[in-house]
Write an enzyme that holds these catalytic residues in place. Structure first.
Site, PDB file in Angstrom:
ATOM      1  N   GLY A 244       0.833  -1.201   0.000  1.00 13.83           N
ATOM      2  CA  GLY A 244       0.000   0.000   0.000  1.00 13.83           C
ATOM      3  C   GLY A 244       0.866   1.248   0.000  1.00 13.83           C
ATOM      4  O   GLY A 244       2.027   1.235  -0.430  1.00 13.83           O
ATOM      5  N   SER A 245       0.313   2.318   0.493  1.00 10.65           N
ATOM      6  CA  SER A 245       0.999   3.609   0.455  1.00 10.65           C
ATOM      7  C   SER A 245       2.156   3.664   1.459  1.00 10.65           C
ATOM      8  O   SER A 245       2.195   2.882   2.423  1.00 10.65           O
ATOM      9  CB  SER A 245      -0.004   4.711   0.797  1.00 10.65           C
ATOM     10  OG  SER A 245      -0.574   4.434   2.063  1.00 10.65           O
ATOM     11  N   ARG A 247       2.549   5.938   3.544  1.00  4.76           N
ATOM     12  CA  ARG A 247       1.917   6.358   4.813  1.00  4.76           C
ATOM     13  C   ARG A 247       1.520   5.122   5.627  1.00  4.76           C
ATOM     14  O   ARG A 247       1.815   5.012   6.809  1.00  4.76           O
ATOM     15  CB  ARG A 247       0.701   7.229   4.462  1.00  4.76           C
ATOM     16  CG  ARG A 247      -0.102   7.784   5.619  1.00  4.76           C
ATOM     17  CD  ARG A 247      -1.304   8.595   5.086  1.00  4.76           C
ATOM     18  NE  ARG A 247      -1.961   7.978   3.948  1.00  4.76           N
ATOM     19  CZ  ARG A 247      -2.835   6.977   4.031  1.00  4.76           C
ATOM     20  NH1 ARG A 247      -3.172   6.497   5.198  1.00  4.76           N
ATOM     21  NH2 ARG A 247      -3.395   6.459   2.943  1.00  4.76           N
ATOM     22  N   GLY A 249       2.715   2.085   5.220  1.00  5.76           N
ATOM     23  CA  GLY A 249       3.923   1.306   5.535  1.00  5.76           C
ATOM     24  C   GLY A 249       4.651   1.825   6.757  1.00  5.76           C
ATOM     25  O   GLY A 249       5.175   1.048   7.568  1.00  5.76           O
ATOM     26  N   GLU A 266       5.694  -3.411   0.727  1.00  2.00           N
ATOM     27  CA  GLU A 266       5.677  -3.105  -0.717  1.00  2.00           C
ATOM     28  C   GLU A 266       4.886  -1.814  -0.867  1.00  2.00           C
ATOM     29  O   GLU A 266       3.657  -1.832  -0.913  1.00  2.00           O
ATOM     30  CB  GLU A 266       4.992  -4.243  -1.488  1.00  2.00           C
ATOM     31  CG  GLU A 266       5.726  -5.566  -1.438  1.00  2.00           C
ATOM     32  CD  GLU A 266       6.882  -5.644  -2.423  1.00  2.00           C
ATOM     33  OE1 GLU A 266       7.062  -4.702  -3.225  1.00  2.00           O
ATOM     34  OE2 GLU A 266       7.611  -6.653  -2.389  1.00  2.00           O
ATOM     35  N   CYS A 300       1.670   0.791  -8.830  1.00  2.00           N
ATOM     36  CA  CYS A 300       2.835   1.229  -8.045  1.00  2.00           C
ATOM     37  C   CYS A 300       4.009   1.489  -8.973  1.00  2.00           C
ATOM     38  O   CYS A 300       4.881   2.298  -8.676  1.00  2.00           O
ATOM     39  CB  CYS A 300       3.179   0.186  -6.993  1.00  2.00           C
ATOM     40  SG  CYS A 300       3.318  -1.459  -7.675  1.00  2.00           S
TER      41      CYS A 300
END
Ligand code: NAD
Length: 516
Positions: A244-245, A247, A249, A266, A300
């Protein structure tokens, strides 16, 4: 939405207990981003249901790990076959719920099939090294054991493939997986998980004395505050694989580190293509359009920055602007469409904000821009035109350092390879990168340790569209995780170094004498 109902029926999930005829219990409504219409309402799991799911996944893994790896591989092969059978319907569900064009929806399910095939071979190749011991009559080697139950958190934009990358490898390695999908794409999660669970139920190889074979592939669908955050903090999940983002992570990484667990992160990318004057421009054009416009810029690995030698920047910008005008935007199910919708209204707002900031920071909109957004405002769905923005020479506006998850391409003009590399590596993210050149020397410099700082580096192909055979992931704020091919499987196992003394003495390492 009759078509949607038929699709859910063909996939055998139209009467799934998670689907509610109307709201009621805590639920979410899955929406089609191309029409804004509701597809189905999905009941959300509570913290108590998460707890029960963890207990089941942990219990069944204790039996699953005892099944020889090649037999686990055989079951994963059967899951791959089941994906093959349902590829069209699953691909169309990805299109319906995530808005990817049909070709990309099918491509995503093909990735599930590919990683299942890869895992079958892997099931006979979970190799460990052997070492020569410094002590006489001793043998040293390492072996790999399953980790336990893997927590898998996925993003909306790869609603099937990322789970498959994780869960097929994890299962082959002797783990169970508990999947928490994005709340934007719960139907794809239910349908894919059903494919795996159906096989687990009907296969005849794994019949544990306790536990349900289906729990090798567990699923929880719930809010982050109720389910996601609890999962991340749970010590019974030794590895949290989170996509995900940046943020997300940052939060997840800190919580997992706090309990000394393992995190496979990731996260976001800010991918660039460098174009040198000796590049094959036909390849460049195709790669840039696919990379920047494909999936409506919601990969991504989407191409977000184009760093072009000053001698060709004007001509290339003009050509791309021309190509962008011919891109068919619309119904993602229509075979001739090249760009579907953005995922929701917030993404349109984020795109608008980024364009406004870019202009305020001195950039020039070449096509798309605010008119390309507003022209779709009164139509159903979250459509926009892709945007090209030219960046003034010698500056890197702050907005170009962010990942705006939308089809915006920033074009930079540079005088040489050195300046290109400085701009290229001058962002926080480090996922995918590419250079177009016919010079072996320039290509090798790009691939060298003073070149691209990304996890993926390509020559004469774009940033987007990786194969499952390689390890996938990125450096810096992209999180450092690696999934999918190569030796990524090692992340789902624990390494054990073993020494066996087959002699009659007990010599000590480093020649230490102890009471001799
Ligand atoms: P997101 O960060 O909003 O959500 C991703 C997932 O994390 C969702 O399932 C969400 O519910 C969950 N989540 C968020 N906060 C959490 C928390 N505190 N605890 C537990 N779970 C939490 O991302 P998104 O909008 O769904 O996806 C787009 C982003 O994902 C982009 O930044 C994109 O680059 C990135 N992405 C990266 C990769 C990769 O492999 N590097 C692949 C796909 C998408």
């Amino acid at each position: 939405m009759q078509n949607a109902k038929d699709l859910l029926k063909r996939l055998g999930i139209d009467r799934h207990p998670r689907l509610l005829p109307c709201g009621g219990a805590d639920s979410i409504t899955s929406e089609c981003p191309a029409t804004g219409e509701p597809i189905a309402t999905v009941r959300l799991d509570t913290a108590a249901e998460l707890e029960a799911a963890i207990v089941r996944c942990v219990a069944v893994q204790k039996a699953w790990r005892m099944l020889p790896a090649p037999q686990r591989g055989e079951i994963v092969r059967q899951i791959g076959e089941e994906f093959r059978k349902h590829k069209n319907d699953l691909g169309e569900l990805v299109t319906l719920e995530a808005g990817k064009i049909r070709a990309e929806g099918l491509g995503e399910i093909q990735e599930c099939i590919d990683i299942a095939d890869f895992s079958v071979g892997l099931s006979r190749q979970l190799y460990g090294n052997s070492m020569h011991s410094e002590r006489p009559s001793h043998r040293m080697f390492e072996q790999w054991h399953p980790l336990g139950t893997i927590g898998c958190i996925t993003a909306f934009n790869f609603p099937a493939a990322v789970w498959a990358w994780n869960s097929m490898l994890a299962a082959t390695c002797g783990n169970s997986t508990l999947w928490k999908p994005s709340l934007i794409t719960p139907l794809v999660a239910i349908a894919c998980n059903e494919v795996a669970q159906r096989v687990m139920q009907t296969q005849t190889i794994f019949r544990p004395a306790y536990g349900d074979p289906r729990d090798v592939f567990g699923l929880v669908i719930g809010r982050d505050s109720e389910v996601g955050e609890r999962m991340v903090a749970d010590r019974r999940l030794p590895l949290i694989s989170a996509t995900g983002s940046c943020r997300m992570g940052r939060k997840v990484g800190q919580v997992v580190a706090g309990r000394l667990g393992r995190a496979l992160l990731e996260l976001g990318g800010n991918n660039a293509i460098i174009v040198m004057p000796d590049a094959d421009m036909k390849l460049v054009e195709r790669a840039v359009v696919f990379g920047a416009v494909g999936t409506a810029g919601q990969r991504c690995t989407s191409t977000r920055r184009l760093i072009v030698h000053e001698s060709i920047v004007e001509k290339l910008t003009e050509k791309l602007t021309h190509l962008y005008a011919s891109i068919k935007i619309g119904d993602p199910m229509d075979e001739s469409t090249l760009m579907g919708p953005l995922i929701h209204a917030e993404t349109k707002n984020a795109m608008k904000g980024a364009i406004e900031q870019a202009v305020a920071q001195g950039c020039h909109v070449k096509c798309g821009g605010l008119p390309g957004l507003s022209k779709y405002d009164n139509r159903p769905g979250y459509f926009c035109e892709p945007t090209i923005i030219s960046v003034p020479k010698g500056v890197v506006p702050a907005i170009c350092r962010d990942e705006t998850f939308a089809p915006i391409l920033y074009i930079f003009s540079v005088k040489d390879f050195e300046e290109a590399m400085e701009i290229h590596n001058g962002v926080d993210q480090g996922l995918s990168s590419a250079i177009f050149t016919d010079s072996v020397r320039t290509a090798e410099r790009f691939l060298s340790h003073q070149g691209s700082d990304c996890g993926i580096a390509n020559v004469n192909l774009g940033t987007s569209g990786a194969e499952i055979g390689g390890a996938f992931g990125g450096e810096k704020d992209t999180g450092g995780g690696r999934e999918s091919g190569s030796d990524s499987w090692k992340q789902y196992m624990r390494r054990q170094t073993c020494t066996v003394n087959w002699g009659t003495d007990l010599p000590l390492a480093q020649g230490i004498r102890f009471g001799d």
